[in-house]
Every structure is written in structure tokens, then in C-alpha cells.
Design a protein around this motif. Structure first.
Motif, PDB file in Angstrom:
ATOM      1  N   ALA A 272      -3.157 -35.288 -10.129  1.00  0.00           N
ATOM      2  CA  ALA A 272      -3.611 -36.589  -9.623  1.00  0.00           C
ATOM      3  C   ALA A 272      -2.851 -36.981  -8.363  1.00  0.00           C
ATOM      4  CB  ALA A 272      -3.445 -37.660 -10.705  1.00  0.00           C
ATOM      5  N   VAL A 273      -1.555 -36.674  -8.326  1.00  0.00           N
ATOM      6  CA  VAL A 273      -0.761 -37.049  -7.154  1.00  0.00           C
ATOM      7  C   VAL A 273      -1.137 -36.174  -5.954  1.00  0.00           C
ATOM      8  CG1 VAL A 273       1.570 -37.129  -6.198  1.00  0.00           C
ATOM      9  CG2 VAL A 273       1.134 -38.010  -8.481  1.00  0.00           C
ATOM     10  N   ILE A 274      -1.310 -34.862  -6.198  1.00  0.00           N
ATOM     11  CA  ILE A 274      -1.686 -33.977  -5.093  1.00  0.00           C
ATOM     12  C   ILE A 274      -3.014 -34.425  -4.491  1.00  0.00           C
ATOM     13  CG2 ILE A 274      -2.508 -31.649  -4.534  1.00  0.00           C
ATOM     14  CD1 ILE A 274      -0.394 -30.476  -6.258  1.00  0.00           C
ATOM     15  N   GLY A 275      -3.983 -34.709  -5.353  1.00  0.00           N
ATOM     16  CA  GLY A 275      -5.306 -35.095  -4.848  1.00  0.00           C
ATOM     17  C   GLY A 275      -5.297 -36.480  -4.219  1.00  0.00           C
ATOM     18  N   GLY A 276      -4.589 -37.390  -4.852  1.00  0.00           N
ATOM     19  CA  GLY A 276      -4.578 -38.768  -4.360  1.00  0.00           C
ATOM     20  C   GLY A 276      -5.195 -39.689  -5.397  1.00  0.00           C
ATOM     21  N   MET A 277      -4.587 -40.854  -5.602  1.00  0.00           N
ATOM     22  CA  MET A 277      -5.033 -41.758  -6.670  1.00  0.00           C
ATOM     23  C   MET A 277      -5.815 -42.944  -6.147  1.00  0.00           C
ATOM     24  SD  MET A 277      -2.597 -41.512  -9.720  1.00  0.00           S
ATOM     25  CE  MET A 277      -0.961 -40.862  -9.792  1.00  0.00           C
ATOM     26  N   ARG A 278      -6.189 -42.897  -4.861  1.00  0.00           N
ATOM     27  CA  ARG A 278      -6.852 -44.080  -4.340  1.00  0.00           C
ATOM     28  C   ARG A 278      -8.348 -44.021  -4.507  1.00  0.00           C
ATOM     29  NH1 ARG A 278      -5.177 -44.100   1.418  1.00  0.00           N
ATOM     30  NH2 ARG A 278      -7.022 -45.399   1.446  1.00  0.00           N
ATOM     31  N   PRO A 327       2.180 -39.620   0.740  1.00  0.00           N
ATOM     32  CA  PRO A 327       2.306 -40.152  -0.622  1.00  0.00           C
ATOM     33  C   PRO A 327       0.947 -40.408  -1.269  1.00  0.00           C
ATOM     34  CG  PRO A 327       3.701 -41.352   0.915  1.00  0.00           C
ATOM     35  CD  PRO A 327       2.818 -40.477   1.732  1.00  0.00           C
ATOM     36  N   ASP A 328      -0.087 -40.511  -0.465  1.00  0.00           N
ATOM     37  CA  ASP A 328      -1.415 -40.720  -1.027  1.00  0.00           C
ATOM     38  C   ASP A 328      -2.138 -39.415  -1.299  1.00  0.00           C
ATOM     39  OD1 ASP A 328      -1.563 -43.433  -1.380  1.00  0.00           O
ATOM     40  OD2 ASP A 328      -2.040 -43.791   0.724  1.00  0.00           O
ATOM     41  N   GLY A 329      -1.413 -38.305  -1.289  1.00  0.00           N
ATOM     42  CA  GLY A 329      -2.031 -37.034  -1.604  1.00  0.00           C
ATOM     43  C   GLY A 329      -2.945 -36.547  -0.490  1.00  0.00           C
ATOM     44  N   GLY A 332      -4.868 -39.066   1.378  1.00  0.00           N
ATOM     45  CA  GLY A 332      -4.118 -39.754   2.414  1.00  0.00           C
ATOM     46  C   GLY A 332      -4.095 -38.942   3.705  1.00  0.00           C
ATOM     47  N   LEU A 333      -3.909 -37.622   3.561  1.00  0.00           N
ATOM     48  CA  LEU A 333      -3.936 -36.747   4.735  1.00  0.00           C
ATOM     49  C   LEU A 333      -5.290 -36.839   5.423  1.00  0.00           C
ATOM     50  CD1 LEU A 333      -2.187 -33.459   3.560  1.00  0.00           C
ATOM     51  CD2 LEU A 333      -1.325 -35.191   5.116  1.00  0.00           C
ATOM     52  N   TRP A 334      -6.312 -36.756   4.594  1.00  0.00           N
ATOM     53  CA  TRP A 334      -7.689 -36.826   5.076  1.00  0.00           C
ATOM     54  C   TRP A 334      -7.870 -38.090   5.917  1.00  0.00           C
ATOM     55  CZ3 TRP A 334     -11.729 -33.574   4.964  1.00  0.00           C
ATOM     56  CH2 TRP A 334     -13.004 -34.094   5.155  1.00  0.00           C
ATOM     57  N   TRP A 337      -6.196 -37.867   9.334  1.00  0.00           N
ATOM     58  CA  TRP A 337      -6.847 -36.998  10.303  1.00  0.00           C
ATOM     59  C   TRP A 337      -8.146 -37.585  10.827  1.00  0.00           C
ATOM     60  CZ3 TRP A 337      -5.674 -32.320   6.710  1.00  0.00           C
ATOM     61  CH2 TRP A 337      -4.422 -31.824   7.027  1.00  0.00           C
ATOM     62  N   ARG A 338      -8.759 -38.353  10.008  1.00  0.00           N
ATOM     63  CA  ARG A 338     -10.113 -38.752  10.307  1.00  0.00           C
ATOM     64  C   ARG A 338     -10.162 -40.271  10.412  1.00  0.00           C
ATOM     65  NH1 ARG A 338     -14.501 -39.516   7.222  1.00  0.00           N
ATOM     66  NH2 ARG A 338     -16.491 -38.649   7.910  1.00  0.00           N
ATOM     67  N   GLN A 339     -10.809 -40.761  11.438  1.00  0.00           N
ATOM     68  CA  GLN A 339     -10.940 -42.209  11.549  1.00  0.00           C
ATOM     69  C   GLN A 339     -11.759 -42.723  10.377  1.00  0.00           C
ATOM     70  OE1 GLN A 339      -9.719 -44.471  13.421  1.00  0.00           O
ATOM     71  NE2 GLN A 339      -8.542 -43.089  14.719  1.00  0.00           N
ATOM     72  N   ARG A 340     -11.344 -43.816   9.829  1.00  0.00           N
ATOM     73  CA  ARG A 340     -12.111 -44.397   8.728  1.00  0.00           C
ATOM     74  C   ARG A 340     -13.468 -44.868   9.245  1.00  0.00           C
ATOM     75  NH1 ARG A 340      -9.133 -45.794   3.911  1.00  0.00           N
ATOM     76  NH2 ARG A 340     -11.095 -46.614   3.181  1.00  0.00           N
ATOM     77  N   SER A 341     -14.507 -44.478   8.550  1.00  0.00           N
ATOM     78  CA  SER A 341     -15.830 -44.950   8.941  1.00  0.00           C
ATOM     79  C   SER A 341     -16.313 -45.993   7.952  1.00  0.00           C
ATOM     80  CB  SER A 341     -16.799 -43.766   8.996  1.00  0.00           C
ATOM     81  OG  SER A 341     -17.876 -43.987   8.141  1.00  0.00           O
TER      82      SER A 341
END
Ligand SMILES: Nc1ncnc2c1ncn2[C@@H]1O[C@H](COP(=O)(O)OP(=O)(O)OP(=O)(O)O)[C@@H](O)[C@H]1O
Ligand SMILES: [Mg+2]
Lengths: 354, 263
Positions: A272-278, A327-329, A332-334, A337-341
Motif C-alpha cells: 500500500a505504501v509503495i503504490g500510494g494511499m491517496r 512519501p505518497d508512493g 506521488g511520483l506520478w 511528473w505529470r501536471q494534474r489535470s
């Protein structure tokens, strides 16, 4: 974004905007890719890589629901999954005919889900009065207790060896342990669990859970029973974990104390932490990476002249690297890298923006 | 003050019980007596102002009434029912509401979503797994409340970008959710511009007459326009109680409070 469910609402031109048109194209690509996967992927890939990723993803999703939306880090989710597996083994069929009752699937599966839900509620009830590190400790204690109890109890749980020969029913004449059938079976439940969690994030229950996470005092002053809400979240998460647990038991045809040993219990947290919990997609990304590492790191390590048993080290290192960088897995990296749409309904749906 | 009760007033009151009845309520923070031996009676539909210098214990009084924390001693009755031991949510579900002195809002959500959440909290829909649709009753009442506090133009704005005054208005909308019987307003006018104060007074005086409230207010002008009785607090005790005119003219009060910075 407003909570109103806009799907199917007519726009000003009187044209009906279907839900299908609101989903960006990249999600269609992923969906179609997953659907046609069996046409070109090997049996091993379907059964072992994807099947297992979907299952672990679901169990980690139940943790993401509790931790991401509810702020409660529970380490019993794998235990609940194993408990559900034990239930279908004990009440249904297994090679341990002395214990297994041989009841049909339409009895054993509801029993497994209900027992898991009750167990999850009890754990929730015990731990909702604690916070942060204490929640982790109390749930870890329960998970260890379950592990030692099942290992020492031979009358019901068959002790150290547990149950083997636990097979899915031959429903619709399909052998569900065939690689393609199992792939679609796990895909179906993973997608269902994912969509339900996503949908719930903006329904009153999910909104309130995020409110409880962010400001329990305010929620009580709005008439919410904060602890009841938390326990209900545990109960709901337990059902998702239980479905994952039943599928996991069918996949390996066995369930034993080791299914929910301290290692697997912590692995769910790592996934869950690696993938991200958000966002509910995080646990599935984490599970996929975990399964790839677990499956192929031995080959990589031995080809480098290192011992294959060091794969845990590799998982640990990737865990460190990801937590260190984000920290968001992966999610978070994603995002970095990518502007939020803003038009993206799947990433805009509720996560930690409450 | 003793205007004949309207039919609505009599119907909304449960029997002849008082809206709020505090007997000997005290609250200790360690050695500090934030409240000592507070007894207050408020009739249904009554509108009361609580005055007092900083640290007098006004907010603590509200926290004890709503159950944000339990008083050290004393009893609290709400429309005749002893709610002293009730958790906060049970008191809220019985029709008690409050606003916070420092806004406690869900900053990542929109204005409408905040009010919607407040409406869910006092309805059976609070555990609903179904997202609200266009014709959702709770959502409709949330939209109404957003209109009552003049935030309809900002209803889809995230709370984090609201102005201070708008956040105060949103606090009020959330306190009006469901069917409130009695509301506690904790300094709703603090920090508002004169125009916003005017709007606030309009909102308060426009509430249905059976809806009583207690308002903590430093500004005598505002307090006198929205309240029919006044309680003065000082050092955790009730110092004076009476009609606004009496309080205003009381020499002790003037010496202690009105002669100071807030007068
Ligand atoms: N949670 C708490 N823990 C310890 N002391 C507290 C707490 N809350 C309030 N106090 C103390 O109790 C006293 C009364 O505080 P309270 O907030 O009720 O005053 P107030 O009348 O609302 O003042 P203000 O006009 O500044 O809002 C103060 O001395 C305050 O420091
Ligand atoms: Mg105060």
C-alpha cells in the motif's frame, strides 16, 4: 469538485452525457488491455503475475481505504483475508476431510464474508480508541495472536500445516483455476472493489470517513458518531479483504498460519505504501511491483551471483527508495511528473483533499 | 422580552421545559477553574448574549454544553432531558448546534460539500453508500442553507480560498443544518467588516422565532441587536444577568468591562 453525482445528467443542449464519455481515453486503453490480456499473455503471467497482483491489490486496497480515507493504519487486513480463507476451507471442501464440512459454496462464501466482517468490526472496535502508532501496535498484536493461535490449534485450524486442496466450485462448468478463468475472476473482483471504493469516496459514508480523519471533533459536533463510523469502515474494509482472501486461498489451493504470518501482514502495508494511499489505484500498482519483484528478483539475484533468498532485501530497498523519493508512493511520483489535470475524474475523486 | 408566545413557539417547546438548564457546572483545567458553579436557564426561543473579557470561560462553557469535553461537575438539561453524560453527537442529534470561534471547516471541500456533510450528520443518511443525485433532499437543504448565508455565488468554491468573512458565514450555515432547536454562536461577528456584521445581524434576527440561541459577542452593538437577555461572565463565574439595558447601565459592569477596550 461538488459531491453531486453528475453521471447521466443532461447538458444544456439536451444531449445525454453518458458516464462513458467522462472517462479519459487512457483509462479505456488500460481497460481494453486488461480485457484482451489472455490473448497474448502466458498462463504463468495470467495466473501468477496478474492473478496474484489483483488479489494482493484488493487486500492492500482494504488497508488503503482505512488508512487513506480513515487515517487508520490497520495491520490485520491480511489476517482477515486468511480468516476468510480458513472459513471456506473449514466449512467447505479441502484435503483435510476430518475437519472440512463439505458445505456448498453458496453457504461457505457468505459465512466467510460475515465472519470476516464481524472479526474486522471487533478489531475496529478495539482499535478505534487508539491513534497512530498505537493502532499499528494493537492490530499487529492481533495479527500475531491469530498466527500463533492457528498454528497451535489443531481441532479447527489444523495447526501448522493448515488446509490444502481448497478448490473453487466448478460454477458454470468452468475450471476457475484455469489460468484464463482465474485471470478474469480476479480481474472482475479487483475492478469491482476498486470501483466501489472510488464511488464511496464521494458518498456520504466515505466523505464522512475523510471528515473523521481530518477533524473528528468537528464531525462529532455535526452529529456524526465518530467511533461508529470508524468501526463501520473496518467492517467494510474487512469484506474487501475477505474477497481477496478467498481468491488467494483458491489460487494456491491452501491456507495455513503462514498465509497471515508477520511477514505477509507487513507486506500488505509495504504494498500500500509503495503504490500510494491517496487513491484506490495505488494498492494495485504496489501489488504489481511487489509481485514482479518477488517473482523475478530471485533470477536476477542468482544471475548476479547473489543468494536468491535475498529478495526480501530487494523489496526492502525498493520500499526505502520509494518512500525516500515520494512519501505518497508511486502515485506521488506520478503526480510530480505529470501536471494534474482537472478533467480527470478518477484522480480527482475524493482522495486526501478533504 | 415577555411577548406572548406564538403557536409555533409553544409547539416547538417540549412541554414546559427550558431549552437549556445548567446547574452548578464547573470545569477545571488542572488547577485552573475555567468555569466554576455556572447556573444558567434559557427558555425555548430565548436569545441570549454572553459577554466577558478574554479568558472569562465563554468558549469553555460552549464546549461543556455541546460535549466537546465533559464538565468536571454539574448537570446540563436540554429541553428537559439530562444530557450531562451524552457524547457530543447525541446532543447534536437532539437539536443542539454550535459554531466555532476559530472556524473548523473542511478546507479541501467546497462550500456546498461542507454544508452537505453537516446535513448528513443530523440525518439518517450519514452512513449512506449512495452518492447524492441531482434531486437529493439533503443536497437541496444544503443548497438552501448556502443561500440563507448569502454564499450561493461561492457554493462550488473550495473552503481554503474563501475570505475570512465567508468562512464565518459558512460556519453559521453548518450550524443551521437539519432542525436545530437551540444554537450556540461563538463570536460569529469577530473580524467581520461593518457590512458583514449587518448581514450577520439580519441572518440572526431572521431565524424562526422558536429557534433560541446563545451568542458570544464582544461588540455590544451587535449583542444588543440580536439578544433579549445578557449574561456577563468573569473569571469563570457568572457576574451579572439581565436585560441588555440593565447590563449596559450597571456601574459594576461598566467598571469591569464596558469601560475597557471593547465598549
Ligand atoms: N483545552 C484547554 N486546556 C487548558 N486550558 C484551557 C483549555 N481551553 C481553555 N482553557 C483556559 O480556560 C480559560 C477560559 O478559556 P475560554 O476559551 O473559555 O475563554 P473565552 O471566554 O472564550 O475567551 P475569548 O474571549 O478569548 O475567546 C482560559 O484561561 C484558557 O486558557
Ligand atoms: Mg472564546
Amino acid at each position: 469538485m461538488a459531491v453531486i453525482d453528475e453521471s447521466g445528467v443532461s447538458d444544456t443542449e439536451g444531449r445525454k452525457t453518458g458516464w462513458a464519455e467522462q472517462i479519459p481515453v487512457q483509462y479505456w486503453v488500460v481497460a481494453i488491455l486488461l480485457l484482451i490480456m489472455p490473448a497474448f499473455a502466458s498462463d504463468f503471467t495470467l495466473y501468477q503475475i496478474f492473478g496474484w497482483s489483483f488479489i494482493l491489490g484488493m487486500i492492500a486496497l482494504s488497508l488503503m481505504f482505512l488508512a487513506g480515507y480513515g487515517g487508520m493504519v490497520s495491520l490485520v487486513q491480511m489476517t482477515i483475508a486468511a480468516l476468510a480463507g480458513y472459513m471456506i476451507a473449514i466449512f467447505g471442501d479441502s484435503a483435510i476431510t476430518d475437519i472440512s464440512q463439505g458445505w456448498p459454496w453458496y453457504v461457505t462464501i457468505p459465512i466467510a464474508l460475515i465472519v470476516a466482517m464481524l472479526f474486522g468490526s471487533v478489531v475496529g472496535w478495539l482499535s478505534v480508541r487508539t491513534e497512530g502508532i498505537y493502532t499499528i501496535m494493537i492490530t499487529l498484536a492481533i495479527a500475531s495472536a491469530f498466527f500463533y493461535f492457528t498454528r497451535q490449534n489443531y481441532v479447527v485450524f489444523n495447526g501448522f500445516s493448515g488446509f490444502n486442496g481448497v478448490l473453487p466450485p466448478n460454477l458454470f462448468g468452468v475450471d476457475w483455476r484455469g489460468s484464463k478463468a482465474f485471470y478474469y475472476l480476479t480481474l472482475f473482483w479487483a475492478v469491482a472493489a476498486y470501483l466501489i471504493v472510488l464511488y464511496l469516496s464521494r458518498a456520504p459514508f466515505g466523505l464522512a470517513l475523510q471528515g473523521v480523519r481530518d477533524n473528528p471533533r468537528r464531525m462529532a459536533a455535526l452529529g456524526f458518531n465518530v467511533n461508529a463510523h470508524r468501526v463501520a469502515a473496518y467492517a467494510f474494509a474487512a469484506v474487501i479483504a475477505a474477497i481477496g482472501g478467498i481468491l488467494l486461498t483458491w489460487q494456491s489451493a491452501q491456507v495455513s498460519p503462514g498465509t497471515a504470518g508477520v511477514g505477509p501482514v507487513i507486506d500488505i502495508l509495504i504494498i500500500a505504501v509503495i503504490g500510494g494511499m491517496r487513491h484506490p489505484i495505488g494498492p494495485f500498482i504496489g501489488a504489481f511491483i511487489y509481485v514482479l519483484l518477488k517473482t523475478f528478483s530471485i533470477d536476477v539475484l542468482t544471475s548476479l551471483g547473489l543468494g536468491g533468498e535475498r529478495f526480501q532485501l530487494l523489496i526492502g530497498i525498493s520500499f526505502l527508495v520509494i518512500v525516500f523519493w515520494s512519501p505518497d508512493g508511486i502515485l506521488g511520483l506520478w503526480d510530480k511528473w505529470r501536471q494534474r489535470s482537472d478533467k480527470d475524474p478518477l484522480r480527482d475523486a475524493g482522495e486526501s483533499n478533504l | 422580552m415577555n411577548a406572548p408566545a406564538t403557536v409555533a413557539d409553544r409547539l416547538s417547546a417540549t412541554g414546559t421545559a427550558n431549552a437549556l438548564e445548567l446547574r452548578g457546572v464547573s470545569k477545571l483545567f488542572g488547577a485552573l477553574a475555567a468555569l466554576s458553579d455556572i447556573s444558567i436557564t434559557v427558555r425555548p426561543g430565548e436569545r441570549r448574549a454572553v459577554l466577558g473579557s478574554n479568558g472569562a470561560g465563554k468558549t469553555t462553557l460552549f464546549n461543556c454544553i455541546t460535549g466537546d469535553f465533559l464538565p468536571t461537575g454539574g448537570s446540563i438539561r436540554f429541553f428537559g432531558e439530562d444530557i450531562s453524560e451524552f457524547p457530543a453527537h447525541e446532543r447534536i442529534r437532539r437539536g443542539l448546534r454550535r459554531t466555532y470561534q476559530i472556524s473548523l471547516l473542511f478546507t479541501g471541500l467546497t462550500v456546498l460539500d461542507n454544508v452537505y456533510l453537516a446535513c448528513c450528520g443530523v440525518s439518517r443518511g450519514r452512513f449512506s453508500f449512495i452518492r447524492p443525485r441531482r434531486n437529493d433532499a439533503l443536497m437541496a437543504s444544503a443548497e438552501d442553507l448556502v443561500r440563507v448565508v448569502h454564499l450561493e455565488d461561492a457554493k462550488d468554491t473550495p473552503v481554503s480560498v474563501l475570505s475570512y468573512g465567508q468562512q464565518r458565514q459558512l460556519e453559521i450555515a453548518m450550524a443551521l443544518s437539519g432542525a436545530p432547536r437551540f444554537i450556540l454562536f461563538d463570536e460569529p461577528a469577530a473580524g467581520l467588516s461593518p457590512t458583514e456584521r449587518g448581514e450577520l445581524v439580519e441572518i440572526l434576527t431572521g431565524l424562526p422565532s422558536h429557534m433560541g440561541y446563545i451568542i458570544i459577542e464582544h461588540d455590544m452593538d451587535v449583542a444588543l441587536r440580536v439578544a433579549e437577555s445578557v449574561t456577563m461572565m468573569h473569571n469563570g463565574r457568572i457576574f451579572k444577568e439581565g436585560k441588555p439595558a440593565e447590563i449596559e447601565e450597571d456601574p459594576e459592569v461598566q467598571a469591569l468591562y464596558l469601560g475597557g477596550d471593547d465598549g
